[in-house]
Structure formats: C-alpha cells, structure tokens
Design an enzyme around this catalytic site. Structure first.
Site, mmCIF file in Angstrom:
data_model
loop_
_atom_site.group_PDB
_atom_site.id
_atom_site.type_symbol
_atom_site.label_atom_id
_atom_site.label_comp_id
_atom_site.label_asym_id
_atom_site.label_seq_id
_atom_site.Cartn_x
_atom_site.Cartn_y
_atom_site.Cartn_z
ATOM 1 N N LYS A 120 0.814 -1.214 0.000
ATOM 2 C CA LYS A 120 0.000 0.000 0.000
ATOM 3 C C LYS A 120 0.852 1.270 0.000
ATOM 4 O O LYS A 120 0.404 2.315 -0.463
ATOM 5 C CB LYS A 120 -0.970 -0.010 1.179
ATOM 6 C CG LYS A 120 -2.039 -1.087 1.020
ATOM 7 C CD LYS A 120 -3.150 -0.965 2.039
ATOM 8 C CE LYS A 120 -4.295 -1.905 1.717
ATOM 9 N NZ LYS A 120 -3.956 -3.336 1.896
HETATM 10 C C1 LIG Z 1 -4.547 -4.393 1.223
HETATM 11 C C2 LIG Z 1 -3.833 -5.702 1.173
HETATM 12 C C3 LIG Z 1 -4.225 -6.750 0.302
HETATM 13 C C4 LIG Z 1 -5.460 -6.660 -0.580
HETATM 14 O O1 LIG Z 1 -5.337 -5.727 -1.613
HETATM 15 P P1 LIG Z 1 -6.653 -5.178 -2.389
HETATM 16 O O2 LIG Z 1 -6.176 -4.064 -3.202
HETATM 17 O O3 LIG Z 1 -7.615 -4.753 -1.310
HETATM 18 O O4 LIG Z 1 -7.201 -6.327 -3.188
HETATM 19 C C5 LIG Z 1 -3.472 -7.910 0.271
HETATM 20 N N1 LIG Z 1 -2.385 -8.058 1.073
HETATM 21 C C6 LIG Z 1 -1.981 -7.088 1.917
HETATM 22 C C7 LIG Z 1 -0.800 -7.340 2.773
HETATM 23 C C8 LIG Z 1 -2.677 -5.881 1.999
HETATM 24 O O5 LIG Z 1 -2.269 -4.919 2.859
#
Ligand SMILES: *Cc1c(COP(=O)(O)O)cnc(C)c1O
Length: 477
Positions: A120
């Site tokens: 993220k």
């Molecule tokens: C947010 C997140 C996901 C999921 O990603 P999306 O964009 O919501 O599909 C998967 N793994 C981790 C570690 C995350 O922080």
C-alpha cells in the site's frame, strides 16, 4: 482525460477534481472515459526507464490536468531509493520494486520495501504528495478520517505525516492490533497525525467513521475526507508496477506474463486489469483469496454474493478479510461494456444486501475474454506455502503473498512466466511465520526496537459525539 462514474449518472471530472473526493455523486466509482493506449514504440522505450520515469510515463496519461513539470517533480520525490529501502536488506532499493526470481519463470515482485512494509505504500506515498500539491494550489486543507485494523491506517499515516494542509484522524480498535502494528502507528509523533484507539471492535470504529461522514454539514464544515482503496489516485499509481514487473520478467515485448495477486478489495488487481486494457501483454491475471472467497466465487461461478461482516472470517492473512470488494464495480463496468444502467441494476441489489449472477448471460462469455483465473487458500495452505518457499528457495514470504503464490502456481498457464505480487513482508506477521517455520522473521534494521519507542494515542469510547468534539478541537487549534 476526463473521468466518468461506473453508474453513468455523474458529470465528467478531471484527475485533480476526483483526487480529493471519494464516490461519485451517483454512488459509482470514477474511471477514465477511455483507457489510454500504449503503443509498441512506447513500450520499447519504457522498458529502459527507471521506476520514477516509468511512473511519469504512465501517470501523465491519466493526470492530464497537472502540468508535466509539476507531476514529474511530485513523482521524483515519491519514488526514491530512500523511501523504498525499508524492507529486505539484500534488495536493490534503486530498482524501487525489484524482481526476485525463485526459479526460471517464477518470480516475486517486491512491493513491500516502503515505510510500512506493505504494497500500500507504493500508492499511498504518491497520494500524500499529490494531496499536498493539490491543497496548496487550492489554498485548502483536508482532514482525513479513517478506521483501520492494520495496514491501511499505517500506510496512510506514513504517507501524510508532516504534510502541509493535512491532518489524519485514524481510528483503530483498542488492544486488537498486533504489538508491532500498534508500535508502527502510535509511535508517530508528527503533530498532524492523530491516533484514536476505540474501546470496541474494528466495526465499531468503522461505524463511527460512517456516522461522521453521513453528517454532511459537519463533514463539509470540517473538510473531512478519506483515503480508502476506491480512491482513483491509488489505483492509478498501482498500474505502474505491473509495467515494471513485466519488463523485469521478460526480454522482449512479444512475450506474455501471468500476474498472481493476493486480493481483498480488488484494488491491486484492478490496476493490473487496467494495465492490460492499456496494451500491456498480460496473458493471465490470477486472483487469490483466503477463506473469504467472495471474489473467487465470482470468477469461478459468475455469482457475486457479498457477505455481511458477521460472515467474514478472521484469518491469518487479515488484510484480505473482506467480503465486499469495494473496487470490483470498476471491473464489472468494463465487463458489461461500460453500461452504467446495468451496473446500477447490479449494485442496486448489492447495496440492498443481495447478489447478482452473470452465469447464464452473455457477460459470462465476455468474462472469459479477460483471461482471469482464481483460487483460494486456507490457513493450512498458507503455512505449507510459507514452509515450502522457505525450504526450496530460502525466501521467507508473508501470509498474504503466500496465498498468491499458492494460487498462482495452481492456476498459471504453462509457459507463461509467473509474477507473484508481494503485498507485505513477513516481519509484519510474526505469529504466523513462527507457526509455519518455528522461527521469527527477520526484522528490517529500520524497524528494530520500534516497540520500545514512546507512543502517542487518544483512547476513546465508541461515541460519535466525543469523536466530533475531538476533531473540532484539533481543527480549531
Ligand atoms: C490491502 C492488502 C491486500 C489486498 O489488496 P486489495 O487491493 O484490497 O485487493 C493484500 N495483502 C496485503 C498485505 C494488503 O495490505
């Protein structure tokens, strides 16, 4: 470039106009009027670019209302080796998202070397700089209000800390996050970051955010905004690393690849879908879920049946514990030939607590042309994959990335190089790693002893009036 709503009933807007907002006024999500196309000569030229230059090449096709020199400056200060060197000691920080090869044709794209050790950061760091830029131009300010059970909140805080014109009010369930997650968030001392630990569960915190957001007068008067995963700026920033991963795993633009994506809100894989719509030669997009398999169910049966929060399992890949995928509407808009009326019909059912099923419609045939594959992974699979990857390749992966590797290996078409997206580092999920391997994960040096730092956090009952009073006081200060 203008943006329109997936529900077809909102005026077209520019990139900057939708940057600070959330949903379109008709309840839909914004998407470009048309996906910009990448020509073969462009692809050939892009192959040689650094991450920052590639990000500029991709994003300048979307953020057409930001002057090129400004956009370039924002991107250059975001994607630096200093920001993305917090992860593995043996990673090449200059690459920003280095590709780690497990065996010929099987790779991990390292997306988790940013400040909070999760993918993220790739988008959120850019968003922080874009917000600061847009707010300073408009002489405006923004108070970001959110609720988190872990990854999103910390990524948002590390992206917004110290930014002019921005305050963050982040609610988290008191005592419910891991010691590491608490330390990551609560140790921030920046005066514009406010951590609020709610005496309750995540859902209580989420309900408080909704209550404040539904008070439209309060929201407008206090300039309340969000940074959740439907934000178009976040999705667009994620498109870049699909290009980067493709170039790193191939020798020529005649080749195709498969991406495997650990999924929750469909934000990450939505960016992959868009990269492919732009012309990136992606042969297969593999969607992995954990026990919360609402998306796997759609791609294998055609039925989209979101579950309530009371039917969401708490799993050992907690960032994928989602039963209603907020970005999924973007893909469905493309699937139904960009027919906003159809999307309104489908989400009319979803928003009323129901479901829709495309199996016996022409959309099922259309779906096959997008070349998705999907699968799910259980706690048992996760531990087995973490163990297998560690024993075979000497690489420790986190539980979410393990879900992606497990499903990717099962679903990949033979002869397509497989790129598994790494969504977090194992250091964030110590307990599960110990369960799988009998030892603790390596802790990146930058985060050594983070639990011992002084923490700053406001503890509050789940009381909306108290939350409003708190925000009002800080905004006035
Ligand atoms: C947010 C997140 C996901 C999921 O990603 P999306 O964009 O919501 O599909 C998967 N793994 C981790 C570690 C995350 O922080």
């Amino acid at each position: 470039m203008k943006y329109l709503s997936t529900r077809g009933n909102a005026p077209a807007k520019t990139f900057t106009e939708i940057l600070l907002g959330g949903l379109a006024p008709d309840g839909g999500l914004y998407l470009p009027e048309q996906y910009p196309q990448v020509t073969r000569p462009e692809l050939d030229a892009w192959r040689k670019l650094s991450y920052a230059d590639l990000a500029f090449a991709v994003l300048s096709k979307f953020a057409t209302d930001i002057p090129a020199a400004d956009l370039k400056a924002i991107i250059s200060k975001t994607y630096t080796a200093e920001v993305y060197n917090k992860g593995r000691a043996d990673s090449d920080a200059e690459q920003i998202t280095p590709l780690r090869t497990l065996e010929p044709g099987v790779h991990i794209l390292e997306l988790s070397n940013g400040p909070t050790l999760a993918f993220k950061d790739m988008a959120m760091q850019l968003l922080g700089n874009l917000f600061e830029y847009a707010l300073s131009k408009q002489h405006d300010e923004l108070n970001i209000l959110g609720a988190t059970s872990g990854d999103t909140g910390s990524a948002a805080e590390y992206a917004m800390r110290g930014k002019r014109g921005i305050r963050v009010f982040m609610l988290s369930p008191n005592g419910k996050m891991s010691v590491f997650q608490r330390a990551q968030m609560y140790s921030l001392q920046d005066p514009n970051i406010h951590n609020i630990a709610i005496n309750g569960m995540f859902d209580d915190a989420q309900d408080m955010v909704k209550a404040v957001s539904n008070d439209h007068a309060y929201k407008a008067a206090h300039k309340i905004g969000t940074v959740n995963s439907i934000n178009w700026g976040r999705v667009s920033a994620q498109i870049v690393y699909y290009f980067k991963g493709y170039f790193a795993a191939t020798k020529s633009n005649d080749e195709q690849v498969a991406f495997s994506v650990p999924s929750g809100n469909f934000g990450n894989i939505c960016a992959g879908h868009i990269a492919r719509m732009m012309g990136l030669p992606i042969g297969q997009l593999i969607l992995a879920t954990n026990e919360n398999d609402v998306l796997d169910e759609f791609f294998s049966t055609g039925a989209y049946r979101p579950r309530g929060t009371d039917h969401t399992y708490a799993t050992s890949s907690p960032s994928m514990d989602i039963s209603k995928a907020s970005n999924f509407e973007r893909f469905v808009f493309d699937l139904v030939g960009r027919d906003g009326t159809k999307v309104r019909e489908f989400w009319g059912k979803v928003d009323a607590g129901g479901s829709f099923d495309i199996r016996h419609t022409p959309y099922w045939d259309a779906l096959q042309k997008f070349h998705f594959a999907s699968g799910k992974s259980s706690h048992y699979d996760r531990l087995k994959t973490i163990r297998g990857v560690y024993e075979e390749y000497g690489v420790m992966v986190d539980p979410h990335t393990a879900d992606g590797i497990k499903v990717g290996m099962e679903q990949r078409r033979p002869n397509l190089p497989l790129i598994c997206l790494e969504t977090a580092l194992p250091a964030k999920f110590e307990e599960t790693i110990v369960e799988a391997l009998g030892r603790k994960p390596e802790r990146p040096a930058a985060l050594d002893g983070i639990e011992d730092l002084p923490q700053r956090c406001e503890v509050m009952d789940a009381d909306v009036a108290k939350l409003k009073a708190f925000i009002t006081a800080k905004v006035a200060a």
